[in-house]
Design a protein around this motif. Structure first.
Motif, PDB file in Angstrom:
ATOM      1  N   TYR A 169      69.646 -67.622  11.474  1.00  0.00           N
ATOM      2  CA  TYR A 169      70.207 -66.528  12.272  1.00  0.00           C
ATOM      3  C   TYR A 169      70.829 -67.050  13.563  1.00  0.00           C
ATOM      4  O   TYR A 169      71.790 -66.471  14.081  1.00  0.00           O
ATOM      5  CB  TYR A 169      69.136 -65.479  12.583  1.00  0.00           C
ATOM      6  N   PHE A 170      70.293 -68.165  14.057  1.00  0.00           N
ATOM      7  CA  PHE A 170      70.860 -68.762  15.270  1.00  0.00           C
ATOM      8  C   PHE A 170      72.304 -69.193  15.032  1.00  0.00           C
ATOM      9  O   PHE A 170      73.194 -68.900  15.842  1.00  0.00           O
ATOM     10  CB  PHE A 170      70.011 -69.952  15.701  1.00  0.00           C
ATOM     11  N   VAL A 171      72.552 -69.898  13.929  1.00  0.00           N
ATOM     12  CA  VAL A 171      73.912 -70.370  13.669  1.00  0.00           C
ATOM     13  C   VAL A 171      74.844 -69.206  13.342  1.00  0.00           C
ATOM     14  O   VAL A 171      76.048 -69.276  13.574  1.00  0.00           O
ATOM     15  CB  VAL A 171      73.931 -71.423  12.539  1.00  0.00           C
ATOM     16  N   LEU A 172      74.274 -68.107  12.838  1.00  0.00           N
ATOM     17  CA  LEU A 172      75.068 -66.910  12.564  1.00  0.00           C
ATOM     18  C   LEU A 172      75.268 -66.067  13.823  1.00  0.00           C
ATOM     19  O   LEU A 172      75.927 -65.031  13.776  1.00  0.00           O
ATOM     20  CB  LEU A 172      74.388 -66.068  11.480  1.00  0.00           C
ATOM     21  N   GLU A 173      74.677 -66.532  14.932  1.00  0.00           N
ATOM     22  CA  GLU A 173      74.777 -65.876  16.237  1.00  0.00           C
ATOM     23  C   GLU A 173      74.154 -64.487  16.237  1.00  0.00           C
ATOM     24  O   GLU A 173      74.534 -63.615  17.037  1.00  0.00           O
ATOM     25  CB  GLU A 173      76.231 -65.830  16.715  1.00  0.00           C
ATOM     26  N   ASP A 174      73.180 -64.288  15.368  1.00  0.00           N
ATOM     27  CA  ASP A 174      72.383 -63.057  15.399  1.00  0.00           C
ATOM     28  C   ASP A 174      71.104 -63.407  16.162  1.00  0.00           C
ATOM     29  O   ASP A 174      70.051 -63.679  15.582  1.00  0.00           O
ATOM     30  CB  ASP A 174      72.065 -62.591  13.975  1.00  0.00           C
ATOM     31  N   TYR A 175      71.235 -63.419  17.483  1.00  0.00           N
ATOM     32  CA  TYR A 175      70.186 -63.990  18.317  1.00  0.00           C
ATOM     33  C   TYR A 175      68.904 -63.169  18.325  1.00  0.00           C
ATOM     34  O   TYR A 175      67.808 -63.721  18.454  1.00  0.00           O
ATOM     35  CB  TYR A 175      70.714 -64.188  19.739  1.00  0.00           C
ATOM     36  N   ASP A 176      69.013 -61.859  18.178  1.00  0.00           N
ATOM     37  CA  ASP A 176      67.801 -61.040  18.167  1.00  0.00           C
ATOM     38  C   ASP A 176      66.952 -61.339  16.926  1.00  0.00           C
ATOM     39  O   ASP A 176      65.723 -61.455  17.023  1.00  0.00           O
ATOM     40  CB  ASP A 176      68.158 -59.555  18.213  1.00  0.00           C
ATOM     41  N   LYS A 177      67.604 -61.452  15.784  1.00  0.00           N
ATOM     42  CA  LYS A 177      66.860 -61.776  14.566  1.00  0.00           C
ATOM     43  C   LYS A 177      66.310 -63.201  14.616  1.00  0.00           C
ATOM     44  O   LYS A 177      65.213 -63.471  14.124  1.00  0.00           O
ATOM     45  CB  LYS A 177      67.738 -61.586  13.326  1.00  0.00           C
ATOM     46  N   ALA A 178      67.095 -64.099  15.199  1.00  0.00           N
ATOM     47  CA  ALA A 178      66.617 -65.477  15.355  1.00  0.00           C
ATOM     48  C   ALA A 178      65.352 -65.495  16.197  1.00  0.00           C
ATOM     49  O   ALA A 178      64.350 -66.114  15.838  1.00  0.00           O
ATOM     50  CB  ALA A 178      67.695 -66.336  16.000  1.00  0.00           C
ATOM     51  N   LYS A 179      65.385 -64.784  17.328  1.00  0.00           N
ATOM     52  CA  LYS A 179      64.244 -64.741  18.230  1.00  0.00           C
ATOM     53  C   LYS A 179      63.029 -64.125  17.542  1.00  0.00           C
ATOM     54  O   LYS A 179      61.894 -64.593  17.690  1.00  0.00           O
ATOM     55  CB  LYS A 179      64.611 -63.933  19.469  1.00  0.00           C
TER      56      LYS A 179
END
Length: 217
Positions: free
Chosen positions: A59-69
């Motif tokens: 999710y980080f590389v997809l720039e979906d930072y909330d899901k990454a977190k």
């Protein structure tokens, strides 16, 4: 998914595995493995931690930072002492401009693994974002003292010291740069400028003469 995005995902997954396999994360990999093959279930904490960490990186590389977190937070629910997860949450908060929220995670990552260069640099970035340059400089000093192969960050330290008008400290740092990396016209010019600001004219002249000898062209 574009080819470039696919390559980014592949490289990021490799990076995630490297981050998890850092010596400071050795305990993550040393947990006793069952001799029998098991399906992924709620009891397999190691497998779940790996899964959520990789999901977080995805999710980080997809720039979906909330899901990454959210995925990295799930990792910490399973393993609160995994420095890499604290580091990634801090990084995500900083990317989103929330340096105060990033700080406790950055500090915790460094507390858990005081030999990881990336953790020092992230904490220094947090302090710089907050314009706390004194603590940023202290963090860089700690990095250079505690981590092998971090002496290139003398340059960053000297720039911060100059910004803080700690000209004496910057001079000492540039001397260390010259000691470790050899003569450099750029570093010698910076040193000469600092000496002029301190009104140490004779020393500034000597540095200029050394530059002429070292770089006659």
């Amino acid at each position: 998914m574009t080819p470039n995005r696919m390559k980014s995902l592949i490289f990021l997954f490799i990076g995630a595995l490297i981050l998890l396999s850092h010596p400071g994360e050795a305990q993550f990999w040393k947990r006793k493995k069952d001799k029998t093959t098991r399906k992924i279930d709620s009891k397999d904490t190691k497998t779940r931690s790996e899964f959520y960490f990789i999901e977080g990186m995805r999710y980080f590389v997809l720039e979906d930072y909330d899901k990454a977190k959210s995925n990295f937070e799930k990792v910490l629910e399973i393993d609160p002492n995994l420095a890499a997860a604290h580091y990634k949450i801090a990084d995500l908060y900083l990317i989103q401009g929330q340096a105060m929220k990033a700080m406790p995670y950055a500090k915790k990552a460094l507390e858990l693994d005081a030999k990881n260069k990336a953790y020092y640099l992230l904490l220094a970035r947090v302090y710089e974002f907050l314009q706390d340059y004194q603590r940023a400089a202290i963090t860089l000093k700690d990095l250079i003292e505690n981590v092998e192969g971090a002496k290139e960050h003398y340059f960053d330290l000297a720039l911060i010291q100059t910004y803080l008008e700690d000209y004496e400290g910057a001079l000492e740092t540039y001397d260390k740069v010259l000691e470790y990396f050899g003569a450099s016209s750029e570093v010698m010019q910076q040193k000469q400028r600092l000496l002029l600001r301190l009104n140490r004219l004779d020393e500034a002249v000597l540095v200029g003469q050394d530059m002429i000898k070292s770089f006659p062209e």
